[in-house]
Motif scaffolding. Structure first.
Motif, PDB file in Angstrom:
ATOM      1  N   ARG A 209      -0.103  -1.546  -4.572  1.00  0.00           N
ATOM      2  CA  ARG A 209      -0.275  -2.938  -4.151  1.00  0.00           C
ATOM      3  C   ARG A 209      -1.457  -3.065  -3.204  1.00  0.00           C
ATOM      4  NH1 ARG A 209       1.853  -6.409  -0.081  1.00  0.00           N
ATOM      5  NH2 ARG A 209       2.922  -4.660   0.917  1.00  0.00           N
ATOM      6  N   ALA A 210      -2.243  -4.103  -3.388  1.00  0.00           N
ATOM      7  CA  ALA A 210      -3.390  -4.367  -2.522  1.00  0.00           C
ATOM      8  C   ALA A 210      -2.978  -5.319  -1.404  1.00  0.00           C
ATOM      9  CB  ALA A 210      -4.529  -4.974  -3.327  1.00  0.00           C
ATOM     10  N   ARG A 211      -3.124  -4.888  -0.179  1.00  0.00           N
ATOM     11  CA  ARG A 211      -2.757  -5.726   0.964  1.00  0.00           C
ATOM     12  C   ARG A 211      -3.875  -6.709   1.289  1.00  0.00           C
ATOM     13  NH1 ARG A 211       1.551  -3.825   3.868  1.00  0.00           N
ATOM     14  NH2 ARG A 211       2.297  -1.730   3.332  1.00  0.00           N
ATOM     15  N   PRO A 212      -3.540  -7.906   1.763  1.00  0.00           N
ATOM     16  CA  PRO A 212      -4.574  -8.863   2.173  1.00  0.00           C
ATOM     17  C   PRO A 212      -5.258  -8.405   3.454  1.00  0.00           C
ATOM     18  CG  PRO A 212      -2.399  -9.713   2.711  1.00  0.00           C
ATOM     19  CD  PRO A 212      -2.180  -8.468   1.901  1.00  0.00           C
ATOM     20  N   PHE A 213      -6.506  -8.759   3.606  1.00  0.00           N
ATOM     21  CA  PHE A 213      -7.280  -8.399   4.796  1.00  0.00           C
ATOM     22  C   PHE A 213      -6.943  -9.363   5.930  1.00  0.00           C
ATOM     23  CE2 PHE A 213     -11.179  -8.961   7.373  1.00  0.00           C
ATOM     24  CZ  PHE A 213     -11.306  -7.661   7.841  1.00  0.00           C
ATOM     25  N   ARG A 214      -6.693  -8.803   7.105  1.00  0.00           N
ATOM     26  CA  ARG A 214      -6.416  -9.608   8.290  1.00  0.00           C
ATOM     27  C   ARG A 214      -7.269  -9.092   9.440  1.00  0.00           C
ATOM     28  NH1 ARG A 214      -4.784 -12.388   5.054  1.00  0.00           N
ATOM     29  NH2 ARG A 214      -2.702 -13.231   4.687  1.00  0.00           N
ATOM     30  N   PHE A 215      -7.911 -10.001  10.142  1.00  0.00           N
ATOM     31  CA  PHE A 215      -8.788  -9.586  11.241  1.00  0.00           C
ATOM     32  C   PHE A 215      -8.822 -10.650  12.333  1.00  0.00           C
ATOM     33  CE2 PHE A 215     -12.872  -9.706  13.399  1.00  0.00           C
ATOM     34  CZ  PHE A 215     -12.943  -8.412  13.898  1.00  0.00           C
ATOM     35  N   GLY A 216      -8.851 -10.177  13.581  1.00  0.00           N
ATOM     36  CA  GLY A 216      -9.037 -11.065  14.714  1.00  0.00           C
ATOM     37  C   GLY A 216     -10.047 -10.462  15.667  1.00  0.00           C
ATOM     38  N   TYR A 217     -10.897 -11.294  16.237  1.00  0.00           N
ATOM     39  CA  TYR A 217     -11.908 -10.816  17.183  1.00  0.00           C
ATOM     40  C   TYR A 217     -11.268 -10.448  18.517  1.00  0.00           C
ATOM     41  CZ  TYR A 217     -15.346 -12.553  13.885  1.00  0.00           C
ATOM     42  OH  TYR A 217     -16.090 -12.759  12.763  1.00  0.00           O
TER      43      TYR A 217
ATOM     44  N   ARG B 279     -13.317  13.786   6.955  1.00  0.00           N
ATOM     45  CA  ARG B 279     -12.287  14.826   6.910  1.00  0.00           C
ATOM     46  C   ARG B 279     -10.882  14.236   6.800  1.00  0.00           C
ATOM     47  NH1 ARG B 279     -13.608  18.210  12.141  1.00  0.00           N
ATOM     48  NH2 ARG B 279     -11.874  19.501  11.353  1.00  0.00           N
ATOM     49  N   GLY B 280     -10.809  12.914   6.724  1.00  0.00           N
ATOM     50  CA  GLY B 280      -9.520  12.262   6.580  1.00  0.00           C
ATOM     51  C   GLY B 280      -8.667  12.321   7.826  1.00  0.00           C
ATOM     52  N   LEU B 281      -9.319  12.492   9.004  1.00  0.00           N
ATOM     53  CA  LEU B 281      -8.577  12.662  10.243  1.00  0.00           C
ATOM     54  C   LEU B 281      -8.345  11.358  10.997  1.00  0.00           C
ATOM     55  CD1 LEU B 281     -10.289  15.901  11.606  1.00  0.00           C
ATOM     56  CD2 LEU B 281      -8.147  15.684  10.334  1.00  0.00           C
ATOM     57  N   VAL B 282      -9.019  10.287  10.569  1.00  0.00           N
ATOM     58  CA  VAL B 282      -8.895   9.017  11.284  1.00  0.00           C
ATOM     59  C   VAL B 282      -8.424   7.942  10.316  1.00  0.00           C
ATOM     60  CG1 VAL B 282     -10.094   7.285  12.665  1.00  0.00           C
ATOM     61  CG2 VAL B 282     -10.752   9.683  12.844  1.00  0.00           C
ATOM     62  N   PRO B 283      -7.315   7.260  10.606  1.00  0.00           N
ATOM     63  CA  PRO B 283      -6.877   6.155   9.746  1.00  0.00           C
ATOM     64  C   PRO B 283      -7.807   4.961   9.899  1.00  0.00           C
ATOM     65  CG  PRO B 283      -5.493   6.274  11.697  1.00  0.00           C
ATOM     66  CD  PRO B 283      -6.397   7.478  11.744  1.00  0.00           C
ATOM     67  N   ALA B 284      -7.889   4.131   8.884  1.00  0.00           N
ATOM     68  CA  ALA B 284      -8.782   2.971   8.903  1.00  0.00           C
ATOM     69  C   ALA B 284      -8.482   2.060  10.071  1.00  0.00           C
ATOM     70  CB  ALA B 284      -8.659   2.193   7.597  1.00  0.00           C
ATOM     71  N   ARG B 285      -7.224   1.932  10.451  1.00  0.00           N
ATOM     72  CA  ARG B 285      -6.878   0.989  11.521  1.00  0.00           C
ATOM     73  C   ARG B 285      -7.487   1.387  12.862  1.00  0.00           C
ATOM     74  NH1 ARG B 285      -2.217   3.771  10.334  1.00  0.00           N
ATOM     75  NH2 ARG B 285      -1.357   5.095  11.980  1.00  0.00           N
ATOM     76  N   ALA B 286      -7.902   2.671  13.003  1.00  0.00           N
ATOM     77  CA  ALA B 286      -8.489   3.120  14.261  1.00  0.00           C
ATOM     78  C   ALA B 286      -9.836   2.460  14.508  1.00  0.00           C
ATOM     79  CB  ALA B 286      -8.651   4.643  14.251  1.00  0.00           C
ATOM     80  N   PHE B 287     -10.490   1.941  13.457  1.00  0.00           N
ATOM     81  CA  PHE B 287     -11.786   1.296  13.601  1.00  0.00           C
ATOM     82  C   PHE B 287     -11.660  -0.199  13.837  1.00  0.00           C
ATOM     83  CE2 PHE B 287     -12.875   5.213  11.512  1.00  0.00           C
ATOM     84  CZ  PHE B 287     -14.111   5.539  12.040  1.00  0.00           C
ATOM     85  N   ARG B 288     -10.449  -0.716  13.808  1.00  0.00           N
ATOM     86  CA  ARG B 288     -10.268  -2.153  13.935  1.00  0.00           C
ATOM     87  C   ARG B 288     -10.063  -2.524  15.399  1.00  0.00           C
ATOM     88  NH1 ARG B 288      -6.205  -2.892   8.742  1.00  0.00           N
ATOM     89  NH2 ARG B 288      -7.737  -2.274   7.205  1.00  0.00           N
ATOM     90  N   VAL B 289     -10.944  -3.345  15.920  1.00  0.00           N
ATOM     91  CA  VAL B 289     -10.802  -3.798  17.300  1.00  0.00           C
ATOM     92  C   VAL B 289      -9.556  -4.639  17.440  1.00  0.00           C
ATOM     93  CG1 VAL B 289     -11.891  -5.163  19.112  1.00  0.00           C
ATOM     94  CG2 VAL B 289     -13.282  -3.692  17.661  1.00  0.00           C
ATOM     95  N   SER B 290      -9.283  -5.469  16.467  1.00  0.00           N
ATOM     96  CA  SER B 290      -8.077  -6.298  16.467  1.00  0.00           C
ATOM     97  C   SER B 290      -7.670  -6.558  15.030  1.00  0.00           C
ATOM     98  CB  SER B 290      -8.351  -7.619  17.181  1.00  0.00           C
ATOM     99  OG  SER B 290      -7.262  -8.507  17.059  1.00  0.00           O
ATOM    100  N   ASN B 291      -6.377  -6.597  14.774  1.00  0.00           N
ATOM    101  CA  ASN B 291      -5.922  -6.870  13.410  1.00  0.00           C
ATOM    102  C   ASN B 291      -5.360  -8.278  13.260  1.00  0.00           C
ATOM    103  OD1 ASN B 291      -3.439  -6.801  14.628  1.00  0.00           O
ATOM    104  ND2 ASN B 291      -2.721  -4.941  13.608  1.00  0.00           N
TER     105      ASN B 291
END
Length: 380
Positions: free
Chosen positions: A306-314, A367-379
């Motif tokens: 399943r593809a999740r919708p993109f959510r972002f907040g500044y 190396r697959g050591l960081v999840p994508a959410r670690a780059f998100r300033v706010s979700n």
């Protein structure tokens, strides 16, 4: 074998390519990254290059080494999303199964004279040309047009590096208008301290070889003019038949897939990404999360997931004011200013921390050591 092609190797293109290569490593997927230049340019630091600072040059091939990504140094001249084909300047026609469009935006040159007589930040070479032009001046006036974050960072950097020059900032509205009253007042005081002449409410009618013409007939002498007043998507997207908005950005759905061509995804500045508060504006803060999310969506769909919708907040608006000062405006999810802000030394430390080179993060991502959410300033 599924072929995923990524167009553009800026912040978003690099992140998308590395992420999708890692996520699909065991799925029989081939990833190709296409870029006209062999170097990775940190666009967040263009104003530093323009002011004459020497920054580290990063090779794209070295950054992606070990990922299995094929790097293709070439310029995209045509795109046919219906036939799944990309035409390159070399004459080669490359086919893809899935495409991530990460070519960003370019300076809006619709104002007469900008193309002929103004410097812009469309690539690293443009920033170097501006630095060379400024270094040749022993006297004269530098005009920076545009009172947004890029314009303010550029004008303060230039004024600090070239105190012998007259420096003028032209802004349609109040400079740093996106910030709260207190943070904006700090920005204006910093520009005054650096001797910058601020002309708010200035509407540029035309850029001339040695001046800038304002509406009403006033001419402002200019030995060098830098144009930072607005961006637009590349004509390529519209000409290819992709659905685009009024600024030429690819219109995408909640999963960052083109609403007109389901095998094309758009990320970063090149995409018109709608959230509950409106369409996000192009910044590194929002661009990198779109790149990682698009890569995850493609990987999930290839697995039948399943593809999740993109959510972002500044979360913030970091703004450097030369090398010795900065201001950080904290924001709500929709990028409207909160009361809290940082200035001075602590703001410098904060900004360097959040805008430091993404290369260490890319190395961990490979190396697959960081999840994508670690780059998100706010979700959001």
């Amino acid at each position: 074998m599924t072929h995923i092609m990524v167009l553009g190797a800026g912040y978003t293109g690099m992140m998308a390519a590395i992420r999708v290569a890692v996520k699909t490593r065991r799925q029989g997927v081939r990833v190709t990254l296409v870029n006209a230049s062999p170097r990775f340019t940190e666009r967040l630091r263009m104003h530093q290059t323009a002011a004459g600072q020497r920054l580290t040059c990063h090779s794209i091939e070295k950054v992606i080494a070990g990922t299995g990504i094929t790097f293709l140094r070439d310029r995209v001249t045509g795109l046919d999303p219906g036939r799944h084909e990309v035409t390159l300047q070399s004459g080669r026609v490359a086919r893809f199964d899935k495409l991530i469009y990460a070519l960003g935006t370019v300076t809006d040159r619709s104002t007469p004279g900008v193309s002929e007589h103004a410097h812009v930040y469309d690539d690293h070479d443009g920033a170097v040309r501006l630095a060379d032009a400024l270094n040749r001046l022993t006297e004269g006036t530098v005009v920076v047009a545009g009172g947004g974050l890029t314009g303010v960072e550029s004008v303060t950097e230039i004024a600090e590096a070239h105190p012998h020059l007259r420096v003028v900032l032209l802004s349609r509205g109040t400079p740093a208008a996106m910030m709260g009253d207190s943070a904006r007042a700090y920005v204006l005081r910093a520009m005054d301290r650096l001797g910058i002449e601020v002309r708010a409410g200035a509407e540029v009618e035309k850029v001339l070889p040695d001046a800038v013409a304002l509406a009403g007939g006033e001419l402002i002498e200019s030995s060098v003019t830098l144009w930072t007043a607005g961006t637009t998507g590349l004509p390529l997207a519209r000409e290819s038949g992709l659905a685009v908005d009024g600024r030429g950005r690819v219109v995408v759905d909640a999963t960052l897939r083109s609403v007109s061509h389901p095998d094309v995804y758009a990320v970063g500045d090149a995409a018109a990404v709608r959230q509950s508060y409106g369409v996000i504006h192009g910044t590194c803060q929002s661009g990198i999360p779109t790149a990682l999310h698009a890569a995850d969506v493609i990987a999930a769909r290839l697995r039948g997931g399943r593809a999740r919708p993109f959510r972002f907040g500044y979360f913030h608006q970091p703004l450097s004011l030369g090398r010795g000062d900065a201001v950080i405006q904290f924001t709500r999810n929709d990028d409207s200013p909160r009361r809290a802000y940082l200035t001075g030394r602590w703001a410098i430390v904060y900004k360097e921390a959040v805008t430091r080179s993404p290369l260490p993060g890319m190395a961990l991502l490979k190396r697959g050591l960081v999840p994508a959410r670690a780059f998100r300033v706010s979700n959001g």
